[in-house]
Write an enzyme that holds these catalytic residues in place. Sequence first.
Site, PDB file in Angstrom:
ATOM      1  N   GLU A 132       7.285   5.026   8.741  1.00 21.07           N
ATOM      2  CA  GLU A 132       8.535   4.840   9.464  1.00 21.07           C
ATOM      3  C   GLU A 132       8.642   3.386   9.898  1.00 21.07           C
ATOM      4  OE1 GLU A 132       8.494   9.392  11.320  1.00 21.07           O
ATOM      5  OE2 GLU A 132       8.547   7.667  12.672  1.00 21.07           O
ATOM      6  N   GLY A 182       3.887   2.140  10.514  1.00 21.03           N
ATOM      7  CA  GLY A 182       3.438   1.854   9.163  1.00 21.03           C
ATOM      8  C   GLY A 182       1.940   2.063   9.083  1.00 21.03           C
ATOM      9  N   GLN A 187      -0.979 -20.645 -12.307  1.00 19.21           N
ATOM     10  CA  GLN A 187      -1.456 -22.036 -12.270  1.00 19.21           C
ATOM     11  C   GLN A 187      -1.796 -22.541 -13.678  1.00 19.21           C
ATOM     12  OE1 GLN A 187      -1.443 -23.706  -9.453  1.00 19.21           O
ATOM     13  NE2 GLN A 187      -2.273 -25.633 -10.241  1.00 19.21           N
ATOM     14  N   GLU A 234       0.343   1.900   0.709  1.00 16.49           N
ATOM     15  CA  GLU A 234      -0.721   2.916   0.820  1.00 16.49           C
ATOM     16  C   GLU A 234      -1.882   2.418   1.667  1.00 16.49           C
ATOM     17  OE1 GLU A 234      -1.777   5.432  -2.465  1.00 16.49           O
ATOM     18  OE2 GLU A 234       0.159   5.081  -3.427  1.00 16.49           O
ATOM     19  N   GLY A 235      -1.537   1.671   2.697  1.00 17.05           N
ATOM     20  CA  GLY A 235      -2.538   1.137   3.616  1.00 17.05           C
ATOM     21  C   GLY A 235      -2.819  -0.316   3.308  1.00 17.05           C
TER      22      GLY A 235
END
Length: 398
Positions: free
Chosen positions: A126, A130, A337, A364-365
């Site tokens: 939400e 989070g 690069q 997902e974390g």
Amino acid sequence: MKELLPKKTQEFQARAREVAEKYVRPVAAELDRTGEYPWSVIRALQEYQLMGIWVPEEYGGQGAGVLDMCVVVEELSRACGGVGVAYAVNALGSFPIILGGTEEQKRRYLPDITTGARLIAFGLSEKWSGSDAGSLIARAVSDGDDYVINGEKKWNTNGNAASIYTVYASTNPERGTRGVSAFIVEKGTPGFEIGKREDTMGIRCVPVHELYFRNCRVPATQLLGGKEGMGFANAMMTLDRARPGVAAQAVGLAQGAFEWAVRYASERQQFGQSVMSFQANQFLLADMATQIEAARQLVYTAARAIDAQLPNPSKLAAMCKVFATDTAMRVTTDAVQLFGGYGYCRDYPIEKYMRDAKITQIYEGTNQIQRVVIGRALTKEAGAIAGHLEVKVEHFPK
């Protein structure tokens, strides 16, 4: 390291690679530009019988493991990170049902997920919760034979493409995380509305939406598992099972970017020779290749541990997620690069890999949360570790 994989897993890998090369790579740039959902790829995945492979056989699936799911995600992400997550999020959304659904719920929803006839999304985060997933504001109140859900959900990948949603809301706020319950909500349910689509930096072919619940009435039969208060534990078990999929997406992105970097470095001429001839670039590519393989093996190890139902998989799931996604960001940045100024232009495919890779460190974390998970696991293990050492901690000099 294909030879290290079981034969069945190799078969999934080969089919996924064929889909990636035939159906994903040719449209990846256009999907990124337009933001259109990869329906043509979904149809190809259906044709190749790769949708929902993780669903148990009794519900129409192939009974594949997390390792099998990971190799498919890796191959798809090697061509396009957005397509990789469009596929993987169906596992994230359906794992709650597989892990905690009633028999009736499994038989009602899993067969369609297996065939790809219906896509599914996962509604936990939400605006104000989070990383702090336990502090949900969304509420679900029992009312006769129904529950009435009110609240909003944020960062819902596959948001508008899905037709089934696993949604978490508090049925007893006073109990904190023990008061969180999960529900299966179908698109079109009165009071359930798909909100705004996020304008994301990467994975642009996958719609990420807000979900709005305004007096959304769902039958009590949609309460996951038929019990209140089981939602938070279900969500955490789901994330443990799904995080290797994010890590596999990261490995695929890193591998894809690395392959483009090797090709470009071999063809680009400077000072009368290929830029790959310079030792500095060889060392850079050597580090990239080493990091990718290390990440891949950690992902496979975590997936195998989950498939073997080893206890407490959280630490390994967090380790593979944090290491693989950090690797993806490092490798894709180094690949840009190596391309020099061309790497910064959308005429070349490499900048998309870097944009797609960034989200893997967040969703997902976040990787900061993964380090918290790992640290807590190590803290719990510290006593057992000390007990195995001849020199105990109390004998150390003060």
